[in-house]
Write an enzyme that holds these catalytic residues in place. Structure first.
Site, PDB file in Angstrom:
ATOM      1  N   HIS A  91       0.815  -1.212   0.000  1.00 47.17           N
ATOM      2  CA  HIS A  91       0.000   0.000   0.000  1.00 47.17           C
ATOM      3  C   HIS A  91       0.849   1.262   0.000  1.00 47.17           C
ATOM      4  O   HIS A  91       2.033   1.248   0.316  1.00 47.17           O
ATOM      5  CB  HIS A  91      -0.966   0.009   1.196  1.00 47.17           C
ATOM      6  N   CYS A 110       2.015  -5.208   6.868  1.00 46.15           N
ATOM      7  CA  CYS A 110       1.849  -4.895   5.457  1.00 46.15           C
ATOM      8  C   CYS A 110       3.067  -4.123   4.959  1.00 46.15           C
ATOM      9  O   CYS A 110       3.922  -3.737   5.727  1.00 46.15           O
ATOM     10  CB  CYS A 110       0.563  -4.106   5.234  1.00 46.15           C
TER      11      CYS A 110
END
Length: 197
Positions: A91, A110
């Site tokens: 992301h 992440c």
């Protein structure tokens, strides 16, 4: 790939990082664009002021948090889903200054992408969409999931390195946050002990 993603905050982050701030000031959620939802299976929104103070304790909070899309969203403007069993994805970030830090293990699992806009454009073009479509999706404030062309899969390999040699021949070291080096060292000790017997 998701343009303007919502962030469904994992329970561990809600309990460890966010709820202590909410207990000090309920306006923290509003200031950072969080919504309180009834549960993981519900999209019913709950007014934070209607929640009794004792339920704001980490071990009693029965709701889930979701951060609305926008510039304050922790995922930034682009989210790249990849198939895996640990719910790990790539992301963008709302705090690009984090890339300037020497120690960047600031995530909860992440992976932040430095050039996320370039990656988003490249993936869309690779999948047969135009730059004008990319610009249209980027300008929109709407959350939009784009499925890439299935015939054009993009392999994603994530590697973990605590040491490497840079282009100048210098050895670089980083803290082994997941303690994989220790695990490897223990395995090598066991193999060495076994081979010496």
């Amino acid at each position: 790939m998701v343009f303007n993603p919502y962030w469904n905050v994992p329970n561990s982050i809600t309990k460890r990082d966010i709820l202590p701030k909410v207990r000090r000031s309920r306006s923290y959620l509003r200031r950072h664009n969080y919504e309180v939802l009834r549960s993981w299976g519900s999209s019913e929104k709950i007014n934070i002021n209607s929640i009794p103070y004792n339920l704001l304790a980490s071990n009693k909070f029965p709701y889930r948090l979701r951060q609305k899309p926008g510039k304050k969203n922790a995922l930034g403007l682009y989210k790249f889903n990849i198939p895996n069993t640990q719910s790990i994805y790539l992301h963008d970030t709302s705090y690009p200054v984090l890339f300037n830090k020497h120690e960047r293990a600031l995530s909860s699992g992440c992976v932040r992408v430095l050039e996320s806009k370039s990656l988003a454009l490249a993936l869309l073009q690779y999948s047969g969409r135009s730059e004008s479509q990319f610009n249209m999706f980027s300008r929109s404030k709407k959350t939009r999931t784009i499925r890439l062309n299935k015939s054009k899969k993009v392999p994603v390999e994530i590697i973990y390195q605590s040491a490497w040699i840079n282009d100048d021949g210098e050895v670089n070291y980083r803290f082994d946050i997941y303690e994989y080096d220790r695990e490897q060292q223990n395995k090598m000790s066991l193999i060495s002990a076994y081979n010496n017997n």
